[in-house]
Design an enzyme around this catalytic site. Sequence first.
Site, PDB file in Angstrom:
ATOM      1  CG  ASN A 211      10.282   6.093   2.396  1.00  0.00           C
ATOM      2  OD1 ASN A 211       9.461   5.805   2.949  1.00  0.00           O
ATOM      3  ND2 ASN A 211      10.777   7.342   2.006  1.00  0.00           N
TER       4      ASN A 211
ATOM      5  CB  SER B 185       0.180   2.100   2.266  1.00  0.00           C
ATOM      6  OG  SER B 185      -0.741   2.725   2.887  1.00  0.00           O
TER       7      SER B 185
ATOM      8  CE1 TYR C  83       0.502   6.301  -1.357  1.00  0.00           C
ATOM      9  CE2 TYR C  83      -1.125   4.966   0.229  1.00  0.00           C
ATOM     10  CZ  TYR C  83       0.215   5.641   0.125  1.00  0.00           C
ATOM     11  OH  TYR C  83       0.945   5.470   1.034  1.00  0.00           O
TER      12      TYR C  83
ATOM     13  CB  ALA D 157      -4.299   0.314  -8.011  1.00  0.00           C
TER      14      ALA D 157
ATOM     15  CE  LYS E 240       2.880   3.573  -1.102  1.00  0.00           C
ATOM     16  NZ  LYS E 240       4.528   3.590  -1.205  1.00  0.00           N
TER      17      LYS E 240
END
Length: 244
Positions: A77, A128, A141, A143, A145
């Site tokens: 997480n 996400s 972010y 790329a 995820k």
Amino acid sequence: MMRFQDKIALVTGGRSGIGQAIARRLRDEGARVFTAQRSQDTEFEWLPADFTDPTSPAQVVTELVSRAGRLDVLVNNAGLMQESSVEAMSCEDWQRNLMVNLTAPFLMIQAALPYLRRTQGSIVNVGSIEALGSNPGHAAYCASKAGLHGLTRAVAVDHGAEGIRCNAIAPGWIDTDLNVDFIESMPDPVAFRRDIARIHPVARTGKPEEVASLVAFLAAGEAGFCTGQIYTVDGGRTAKLSLP
């Protein structure tokens, strides 16, 4: 319901937000829960971790197994979001984002696999909706995820025959403390809440506990035929076309 009685669960970034809700849900269903992050966790058993350091994931797993003797559920997480245009982002910042959001989960899974193999364990990665679409200034972010979603499928394919399942969730706008503080910082928080509710077919934003419910299902034995999938939790946001 005690789906995780006598099970050991590890939640990275479990001290706050979505991670905390996941840790609480797993605990409430019987698991002994460890969280891993930089800051000390006074609610759960804490494993200090710096996910910008590539040696940290293996250290976390080794310490957990030395204390608990086994591992049944791994929830990746912990994450990082840095706003920047592609042109403005340094290679160092790019690499740090990929390290925390993609390489650290890879290393966590790599270290955990021998123990999950013994317990027929489950992995849930927190991706996400920005792996499916992008907000402005979120290149690293998005790329990272998207890579995490791909890693999820690959792990499921490579290790399914060993009894290890791997899924991911793709949350949308969730009312974490960070997002609530962001809304309150707006010039007109009431108007902002109204506007953001309008982009969701359910006419509201999500709660961390709603994400945790899905994670608990995917980690439990009743989801035994679910693997290699990305489950979107966004109140229908990505299903809704914008108006002309």
